[in-house]
Write a protein that holds these residues in place. Structure first.
Motif, mmCIF file in Angstrom:
data_model
loop_
_atom_site.group_PDB
_atom_site.id
_atom_site.type_symbol
_atom_site.label_atom_id
_atom_site.label_comp_id
_atom_site.label_asym_id
_atom_site.label_seq_id
_atom_site.Cartn_x
_atom_site.Cartn_y
_atom_site.Cartn_z
ATOM 1 N N THR B 314 0.709 -1.143 0.106
ATOM 2 C CA THR B 314 -0.086 0.010 -0.009
ATOM 3 C C THR B 314 0.857 1.320 -0.122
ATOM 4 N N ARG B 315 1.973 1.175 0.937
ATOM 5 C CA ARG B 315 2.681 2.181 0.988
ATOM 6 C C ARG B 315 3.498 2.782 -0.492
ATOM 7 N N GLU B 316 3.906 1.515 -1.146
ATOM 8 C CA GLU B 316 4.518 1.604 -2.558
ATOM 9 C C GLU B 316 3.574 2.263 -3.210
ATOM 10 N N ILE B 317 2.079 1.778 -3.451
ATOM 11 C CA ILE B 317 1.120 2.508 -4.115
ATOM 12 C C ILE B 317 1.218 3.996 -3.893
ATOM 13 N N ALA B 325 1.456 8.554 -10.696
ATOM 14 C CA ALA B 325 1.160 7.176 -11.243
ATOM 15 C C ALA B 325 -0.603 7.424 -11.219
ATOM 16 N N SER B 326 -1.168 7.254 -12.300
ATOM 17 C CA SER B 326 -2.709 7.512 -12.483
ATOM 18 C C SER B 326 -3.121 5.949 -11.824
ATOM 19 N N LYS B 327 -4.478 6.308 -11.698
ATOM 20 C CA LYS B 327 -5.326 5.087 -11.355
ATOM 21 C C LYS B 327 -5.047 3.736 -12.091
ATOM 22 N N SER B 328 -5.173 4.119 -13.456
ATOM 23 C CA SER B 328 -5.166 3.169 -14.451
ATOM 24 C C SER B 328 -3.806 2.536 -14.582
ATOM 25 N N ALA B 392 -6.688 -5.291 -7.437
ATOM 26 C CA ALA B 392 -5.921 -4.534 -8.261
ATOM 27 C C ALA B 392 -6.778 -2.953 -8.224
ATOM 28 N N ASN B 393 -8.147 -3.129 -8.430
ATOM 29 C CA ASN B 393 -8.831 -1.949 -8.344
ATOM 30 C C ASN B 393 -8.878 -1.313 -7.012
ATOM 31 N N ARG B 394 -8.754 -2.033 -5.851
ATOM 32 C CA ARG B 394 -8.923 -1.562 -4.679
ATOM 33 C C ARG B 394 -7.527 -0.681 -4.378
ATOM 34 N N ALA B 395 -6.521 -1.252 -4.877
ATOM 35 C CA ALA B 395 -5.269 -0.673 -4.764
ATOM 36 C C ALA B 395 -5.371 0.700 -5.647
ATOM 37 N N ALA B 396 -5.818 0.719 -6.649
ATOM 38 C CA ALA B 396 -5.761 1.857 -7.534
ATOM 39 C C ALA B 396 -6.332 2.891 -7.125
ATOM 40 N N SER B 397 -7.394 2.574 -6.369
ATOM 41 C CA SER B 397 -8.651 3.636 -5.840
ATOM 42 C C SER B 397 -8.212 4.439 -4.763
ATOM 43 N N LEU B 398 -7.014 3.919 -4.152
ATOM 44 C CA LEU B 398 -6.680 4.645 -2.827
ATOM 45 C C LEU B 398 -6.330 6.193 -3.185
ATOM 46 N N ARG B 399 -6.556 7.196 -2.200
ATOM 47 C CA ARG B 399 -5.971 8.156 -2.270
ATOM 48 C C ARG B 399 -4.427 8.183 -1.781
ATOM 49 N N ILE B 401 -2.607 10.187 -0.162
ATOM 50 C CA ILE B 401 -1.940 10.079 1.065
ATOM 51 C C ILE B 401 -2.585 9.018 2.182
ATOM 52 N N ASP B 402 -3.796 8.456 1.836
ATOM 53 C CA ASP B 402 -4.187 7.270 2.642
ATOM 54 C C ASP B 402 -3.155 6.150 2.626
ATOM 55 N N ALA B 403 -2.779 6.096 1.239
ATOM 56 C CA ALA B 403 -1.917 4.960 0.962
ATOM 57 C C ALA B 403 -0.518 5.188 1.626
ATOM 58 N N LEU B 404 -0.050 6.336 1.732
ATOM 59 C CA LEU B 404 1.419 6.643 2.171
ATOM 60 C C LEU B 404 1.006 6.668 3.646
ATOM 61 N N ARG B 405 0.243 7.070 4.309
ATOM 62 C CA ARG B 405 -0.032 7.151 5.694
ATOM 63 C C ARG B 405 -0.051 5.607 6.235
ATOM 64 N N TYR B 406 -0.458 4.564 5.510
ATOM 65 C CA TYR B 406 -0.565 3.029 5.733
ATOM 66 C C TYR B 406 0.652 2.473 6.072
ATOM 67 N N ASP B 407 0.546 1.651 7.203
ATOM 68 C CA ASP B 407 1.854 1.092 7.773
ATOM 69 C C ASP B 407 1.396 -0.194 8.493
#
Lengths: 294, 407
Positions: B314-317, B325-328, B392-399, B401-407
């Motif tokens: 998630t953090r990498e995303i 990187a765009s959602k697609s 994949a769609n779940r990963a791509a739809s993350l905002r 900042i939410d993905a970056l905060r994930y730990d």
């Protein structure tokens, strides 16, 4: 690509007096369980092209959230944000990713390099997402790494580098797409003081080249590298002090002719750059930022 | 982003955790190869059953004496005379007026004897019949001549023997034709050797000897003038059912009973074939269904791994989205990984399946069905896309900042 973004790479020397970041009454409310927490309670600020701004505040003041909103990593709950004259609220998800890719270079406190990728591959990544071909990607990434003094570590993995080196790689990744705005969220927070000075000097050089720098920090001596200091407290701006005009040279720029950061992406002095002599075929991209007349 | 960039990123993702990727591939591999092998086994067994039934002869009905009491239902217990198949029945059924769809009738008087030639002995079954038997049961001769109607009429002691009888009684290279063998001490002259047919069900078709029924009844089965079965050959496969009812009618009339109470079993080869076919196709469907379930489980494995991968990265995303990187692009990256994994698993599964079907499994030679390869491989890839899409769609739809905060 989308028409509204077609001209993102215009030479900023031709429009240096226009504001690039305009925030109006920005609020941000998080839901912590069932409790709403107001992190931002009406932030307004205007940042011009070429400015070097430090946003200061205690932890929890909302300075990082402001930065994330400016960097299009987060969206405000209310309020207006114009980035280079574009109302960010009207942009689609794809548009926003394009803005993050082209207009903004983001530097994080924790570097945020991808651990499985080499230094060069990390720096190439924004160009990969932009669809730049492999050869140009390599040339521009090598040049950007040279600009931050990391030419000797191209094939290393991020974990093999010191914190200061990782941050310099992160800065190279932020500038490789030649963005007009560089946002740095506590870039020296995890660095020793001599590494901080190196990284801050790179920011000063980038500002001297005409890039807008916005920096979040809670350290006073780091904020002193900027021309303007904005203080945020409890989600509102409480102080806005300008020490130097927008088009002045950054206050603590060390003009060291042997360093290369300010020359690599500037066409005029490029050919004299000894560190890049191996890149004879490299032609600076057309959207290169020119040094402003002093 | 070019395809090669996506490919490189996906390969990096797959090789980041080699053991996990290998286990995912293994799950799909097992699913795909199971489909191919099990369908091939089902196919192979149904083909071999068909072959065995075809070996019984062409367009034949077999009338077997069931041993039930004739002339009335067996439960009455008052009549004691056992129904038999006799030469009268043969003549009645051969009558073209009564049974126009019957081509020939071959009575069978069979017994097991010990055959002796010189010092060699061999236990074989002897079938006493008429000249039409060979044709009705699809026997051909590899050398010599068949028994003739004349020999049947004159009780001649001649015999056609199967290839295994030959190999057990005679030395290799010795010509058995013209030699005299003893069957339970009665002399029979070998006049022909049957071409090998292989095994059919429980009987070994190459371990038999065919002689005129008259001679067999004289020497081997005792005084009984009855037959254990009649082989009735129909004129064509399309009229075999007509021939069946004609035979049943004649036998019922002779034995003074109804078709339903007939003391004989009339086995129609065509009916047998279609019954066997439907049984074995049920088997194939069953095996295929079991295999399909394992393929589905393999697909769920892909989804599980992709969900774990997405959560772990998630953090990498977040980083990738932060640098543009765009959602697609994220969607394609993870979808590519899932599809590559399932392509790899599918291809390996096809390879293992092809190898596995080369072996004899439980006495069945598997016969690979082309459709099962295409189906298993196609389903594996579709499963990869389908089960890869959700994570994949779940990963791509993350905002970001939410993905970056994930730990």
């Amino acid at each position: 690509m989308t028409s509204t973004l077609a001209k993102t790479d215009t030479d900023i020397s031709t429009r240096s007096s226009r504001p690039v970041i305009v925030l109006r009454n920005i609020t941000k409310t998080y839901m912590m369980g069932s409790v709403a927490v107001d992190v931002l309670r009406g932030i307004s600020m205007t940042i011009d092209h070429g400015d070097f701004v430090a946003i200061m505040g205690a932890s929890g003041s909302g300075k990082s959230t402001t930065m994330h909103i400016i960097g299009c990593l987060d969206i405000p709950s209310r309020g207006y944000y114009w980035l280079d004259g574009i109302d960010v609220r009207t942009l689609t998800d794809t548009d926003l990713s394009m803005i993050r890719n082209r207009k903004i270079g983001f530097v994080f406190q924790s570097f945020n390099l991808i651990p499985r990728l080499s230094v060069l591959a990390n720096v190439e990544l924004p160009l990969t997402y932009r669809g730049v071909n492999k050869q140009e990607r390599r040339e521009r990434s090598t040049a950007a790494l040279a600009a931050t003094g990391m030419s000797h570590r191209l094939t290393h993995m991020p974990t093999e580098l010191s914190g200061g080196e990782q941050q310099r790689v992160a800065v190279a990744r932020a500038i490789v797409t030649n963005p007009s705005i560089i946002l740095a969220d506590e870039p020296t927070g995890n660095l020793a003081s001599h590494q901080s000075a190196e990284v801050m000097n790179i920011f000063s050089q980038l500002n001297a080249e005409g890039r807008t720098i916005v920096l979040v920090t809670h350290e006073k001596d780091i904020a002193e590298y900027a021309k303007r200091i904005i203080r945020i407290q409890d989600g509102v701006v409480v102080e806005d002090i300008r020490s130097l005009p927008v088009n002045a040279m950054p206050p603590r720029l060390e003009s060291n002719p042997s360093t290369t950061y300010h020359t690599v992406l500037s066409p005029g002095s490029y050919k004299t750059d000894t560190l890049n002599s191996g890149l004879g075929a490299y032609t600076p991209p057309s959207e290169s930022i020119h040094r402003r007349p002093k | 982003m070019s395809w090669s960039d996506n490919f490189v990123i996906a390969i990096r993702g797959i090789t980041a955790n080699k053991l996990r990727s290998a286990l995912t591939v293994l799950g799909l591999l097992i699913g795909v190869s199971a489909v191919i092998i099990l369908v091939a086994v089902g196919n192979g067994s149904s083909l071999s059953v068909e072959q065995r039934i075809n070996q019984l002869g062409s367009n034949t009905l077999t009338v077997i004496n069931t041993g039930r009491f004739g002339r009335g239902p067996a439960v009455s217990g008052t009549q004691t005379q056992q129904a038999t198949l006799t030469m009268t029945d043969v003549k009645n059924i051969e009558n073209p007026n009564e049974a126009p769809d019957v081509k020939s009738v071959s009575p069978v008087a069979s017994t097991t004897v010990t055959a002796t030639y010189g010092s060699a002995t061999y236990s074989t079954s002897v079938i006493g019949s008429t000249a039409s038997y060979l044709n009705a049961e699809d026997y051909t001769l590899s050398s010599g001549s068949p028994i003739t109607s004349q020999e049947v009429k004159s009780h001649t002691h001649v015999i056609d023997i199967g290839s295994e009888v030959v190999s057990n009684l005679f030395d290799p290279g010795q010509n058995p034709i013209g030699q005299t063998i003893q069957l339970n001490s009665a002399n029979f002259e070998v006049i022909g050797v049957l071409a090998p047919k292989g095994t059919s069900g429980l009987t070994n078709e190459d371990s038999i000897a065919i002689a005129p029924y008259t001679a067999v009844q004289d020497e081997l089965t005792g005084y009984s003038q009855s037959f254990s079965e009649l082989i009735v050959q129909g004129k064509s496969s399309s009229t075999l059912n007509l021939a069946e009812s004609e035979v049943e009618g004649i036998l019922a009339a002779t034995n003074d009973t109804t078709v339903a109470n007939l003391p004989f079993n009339v086995i129609n080869q065509a009916t047998l074939l279609s019954t066997a076919k439907s049984t074995t196709s049920t088997l194939t469907v069953l095996l295929g269904a079991v295999a399909a379930i394992s393929l589905l489980v393999g697909g769920i494995g892909v989804m599980n791994i992709m969900l774990v991968t997405v959560t772990e990265r998630t953090r990498e995303i977040g980083i990738r989205k932060a640098i543009g990187a765009s959602k697609s692009a994220i969607l394609i990256q993870f979808l590519f990984e899932a599809v590559l994994l399932s392509l790899f698993g599918g291809a390996l599964g096809v390879a293992i399946g092809m190898i596995g079907t080369r072996f004899r499994i439980d006495g069945v030679h598997p016969v690979v069905a082309g459709y099962s390869i295409a189906l298993a491989f196609g389903v594996a890839v579709v499963i990869g896309v389908f089960f890869g899409f959700y994570p994949a769609n779940r990963a791509a739809s993350l905002r970001p900042i939410d993905a970056l905060r994930y730990d």
